[in-house]
Write a protein that holds these residues in place. Structure first.
Motif, short mmCIF file in Angstrom:
data_model
loop_
_atom_site.label_atom_id
_atom_site.label_comp_id
_atom_site.label_asym_id
_atom_site.label_seq_id
_atom_site.Cartn_x
_atom_site.Cartn_y
_atom_site.Cartn_z
N ARG A 197 24.76 26.97 -11.80
CA ARG A 197 24.44 28.39 -11.94
C ARG A 197 25.61 29.22 -12.44
N GLY A 198 26.67 28.55 -12.89
CA GLY A 198 27.80 29.24 -13.48
C GLY A 198 28.62 30.06 -12.50
N ALA A 199 28.62 29.65 -11.22
CA ALA A 199 29.30 30.45 -10.19
C ALA A 199 30.37 29.65 -9.45
N LEU A 200 30.81 28.53 -10.02
CA LEU A 200 31.81 27.71 -9.35
C LEU A 200 33.21 28.16 -9.76
N ASP A 201 33.95 28.68 -8.80
CA ASP A 201 35.32 29.12 -9.07
C ASP A 201 36.27 27.93 -9.01
N VAL A 202 37.13 27.82 -10.00
CA VAL A 202 38.10 26.73 -10.11
C VAL A 202 39.49 27.34 -10.26
N PRO A 203 40.51 26.79 -9.58
CA PRO A 203 40.45 25.63 -8.69
C PRO A 203 39.70 25.93 -7.41
N LEU A 204 39.20 24.89 -6.79
CA LEU A 204 38.48 25.04 -5.52
C LEU A 204 39.43 25.53 -4.45
N MET A 205 38.89 26.33 -3.54
CA MET A 205 39.68 26.86 -2.43
C MET A 205 38.88 26.71 -1.15
N PRO A 206 39.54 26.41 -0.01
CA PRO A 206 38.82 26.28 1.25
C PRO A 206 38.28 27.62 1.73
N LEU A 207 37.06 27.59 2.25
CA LEU A 207 36.40 28.77 2.81
C LEU A 207 35.74 28.36 4.12
N ASP A 208 35.25 29.33 4.88
CA ASP A 208 34.47 28.97 6.05
C ASP A 208 33.00 28.83 5.67
N ARG A 209 32.20 28.29 6.56
CA ARG A 209 30.79 28.01 6.27
C ARG A 209 30.04 29.27 5.85
N ASP A 212 27.89 29.69 2.44
CA ASP A 212 26.48 30.06 2.49
C ASP A 212 26.22 31.31 1.66
N ALA A 213 27.10 32.29 1.79
CA ALA A 213 26.92 33.55 1.06
C ALA A 213 27.00 33.32 -0.44
N ALA A 214 27.93 32.45 -0.86
CA ALA A 214 28.06 32.15 -2.29
C ALA A 214 26.79 31.50 -2.83
N LEU A 215 26.20 30.60 -2.05
CA LEU A 215 24.96 29.94 -2.48
C LEU A 215 23.81 30.93 -2.53
N ALA A 216 23.70 31.76 -1.50
CA ALA A 216 22.59 32.71 -1.43
C ALA A 216 22.68 33.79 -2.50
N ALA A 217 23.89 34.04 -2.98
CA ALA A 217 24.09 35.11 -3.97
C ALA A 217 23.67 34.68 -5.37
N THR A 218 23.50 33.39 -5.60
CA THR A 218 23.11 32.91 -6.93
C THR A 218 21.60 32.96 -7.08
N GLU A 219 21.17 33.09 -8.32
CA GLU A 219 19.74 33.20 -8.60
C GLU A 219 19.12 31.82 -8.79
N PRO A 220 18.09 31.45 -8.02
CA PRO A 220 17.43 30.15 -8.23
C PRO A 220 16.90 30.03 -9.65
N GLU A 221 17.04 28.83 -10.20
CA GLU A 221 16.63 28.58 -11.58
C GLU A 221 15.55 27.50 -11.65
N GLY A 222 14.85 27.28 -10.56
CA GLY A 222 13.80 26.27 -10.56
C GLY A 222 14.32 24.85 -10.66
N GLU A 223 15.56 24.64 -10.19
CA GLU A 223 16.15 23.30 -10.28
C GLU A 223 15.38 22.28 -9.44
N ARG A 224 15.33 21.09 -9.96
CA ARG A 224 14.83 19.96 -9.18
C ARG A 224 16.04 19.16 -8.73
N ALA A 225 16.21 19.04 -7.43
CA ALA A 225 17.37 18.36 -6.88
C ALA A 225 16.92 17.18 -6.03
N LEU A 226 17.60 16.06 -6.19
CA LEU A 226 17.31 14.84 -5.45
C LEU A 226 18.51 14.48 -4.58
N VAL A 227 18.27 14.26 -3.29
CA VAL A 227 19.30 13.78 -2.37
C VAL A 227 18.97 12.35 -2.00
N VAL A 228 19.86 11.42 -2.31
CA VAL A 228 19.67 10.01 -1.95
C VAL A 228 20.51 9.74 -0.71
#
Length: 359
Positions: free
Chosen positions: A152-164, A168-184
């Motif tokens: 979703r173009g919202a990954l800040d680099v370099p990565l930095m440690p944050l709390d949960r 969560d807020a960073a994920l919720a702030a992004t707009e869903p794009e109808g992605e299909r995600a598979l967890v194995v």
């Protein structure tokens, strides 16, 4: 009466490691139980040294474990420094050396040369084989979170440690794009963490575990946008992805997040890359062109949420640590796993200490 062990928590030399295998509150319980605990100085650790001092731990400079008494148990998380070459202590950490990974023979050879032992935390299990302490949930959560933020173009680099809460807020702030995600590996610790992150981002993941991968539907796998691999195998199996799959004309898959990071091992289920990624460059392009494919393979993901991950891990690890030196079954199994792996080395072994097998 069994003599209480001396536990020595070392400084982590990796620049992006913030976690601690033992937090001050759990160290306090061990000290009250008669375990001698020494904690090394470590400026990057999420928990200050004086917090350990206040609960009765001794302190030492970074790297001083190498000069500690031979019967000391040296506790850590990630790789050891290159010196000393011959390892005479019993080390407790994630060695990643029993499945033929790159550098495994060299690490085991150091223990063989010094007469020490690796009590690998990955093999600290109950009689059924379930790991007693693991960072899996947080690895899965961060593996999926980084994948979503990247897409979703919202990954800040370099990565930095944050709390949960901030992840969560960073994920919720992004707009869903109808992605299909598979967890194995969705039913394991890592899989549950990955699914939680995806749901926070507004994605209902496809969940595969043993049944779904026994007869792999490769077309269905390639029909997802995101693959989060959390499966842990201990013997070679058919891979989830092969190099030819990356060029399949019907591939929809555009991002692979490999939480397991078994790169270099014959047990690797994603033999489509040969080097992990890191905090500075967490994403690697596997395929260019009209249908690009990216890879995330950071091998210390839980350090991106160091406080919560350390506290959960330490709470699980402290009870087994309190049983060190008493012939506890979990530590005996750890030692046996090391002995089996060490037999594959060719370096002449020093005579081990008589107390080695007591763990």
């Amino acid at each position: 009466m069994t003599e209480r062990p001396h536990l020595w928590m070392r400084h982590e030399t990796r620049a992006t490691e913030r976690r601690a295998p033992l937090v001050p509150e759990d160290a306090a319980r061990l000290v009250r139980d008669g375990v001698a605990v020494t904690v090394e100085e470590s400026p990057r650790r999420a928990f200050p040294l004086d917090a350990y001092e206040r609960v009765g731990c001794a302190t030492a400079p970074a790297g001083a474990w190498a000069r500690s008494p031979a019967d000391t148990y040296v506790l850590g998380l990630k790789e050891l420094p290159e010196s000393p070459h011959a390892l005479r202590h019993r080390h407790i950490f994630f060695g990643h050396a029993y499945k033929g990974q790159e550098g495994a023979a060299a690490l085991l050879g150091r223990f063989v040369a010094g007469g020490g032992a690796l009590l690998d935390l990955e093999y600290l299990t109950d009689p059924s084989g379930r790991r007693l302490a693991a960072f899996g949930y947080w690895a899965g959560y961060l593996g999926a979170a980084l994948a979503v933020l990247r897409r979703r173009g919202a990954l800040d680099v370099p990565l930095m440690p944050l709390d949960r809460a901030r992840w969560d807020a960073a994920l919720a702030a992004t707009e869903p794009e109808g992605e299909r995600a598979l967890v194995v590996g969705a039913l394991g610790r890592s899989g549950r963490g990955a699914c939680d992150a995806l749901e926070t981002a507004g994605i209902t993941p496809t969940r595969w575990d043993v049944e779904e991968t026994r007869d792999l539907d490769r077309a269905a796998l390639l029909g997802h946008d995101v693959l989060v691999n959390t499966v842990l195998v201990t013997r070679p199996v058919d891979p989830l992805l092969r190099p030819a799959d990356l060029d399949a004309p019907d591939r929809r898959l555009s991002l692979v997040s490999d939480v397991t990071c078994d790169v270099g091992s014959e047990c690797n289920v994603l033999p489509v890359y040969d080097t992990v990624t890191d905090w500075a460059r967490p994403v690697r392009r596997l395929r260019e062109g009209e249908r690009p494919l990216d890879l995330i393979a950071v091998d210390n993901l839980p350090s991106l949420v160091p406080d919560e991950a350390s506290r959960a891990f330490s709470a699980d690890l402290a009870p087994p640590l309190s049983r060190l030196g008493g012939g506890d079954g979990a530590w005996v199994r750890c030692l046996r796993a090391f002995v089996r792996a060490a037999r594959s080395t060719t370096t002449p072994r020093r005579t081990p200490r008589k107390d080695t097998h007591a763990c």
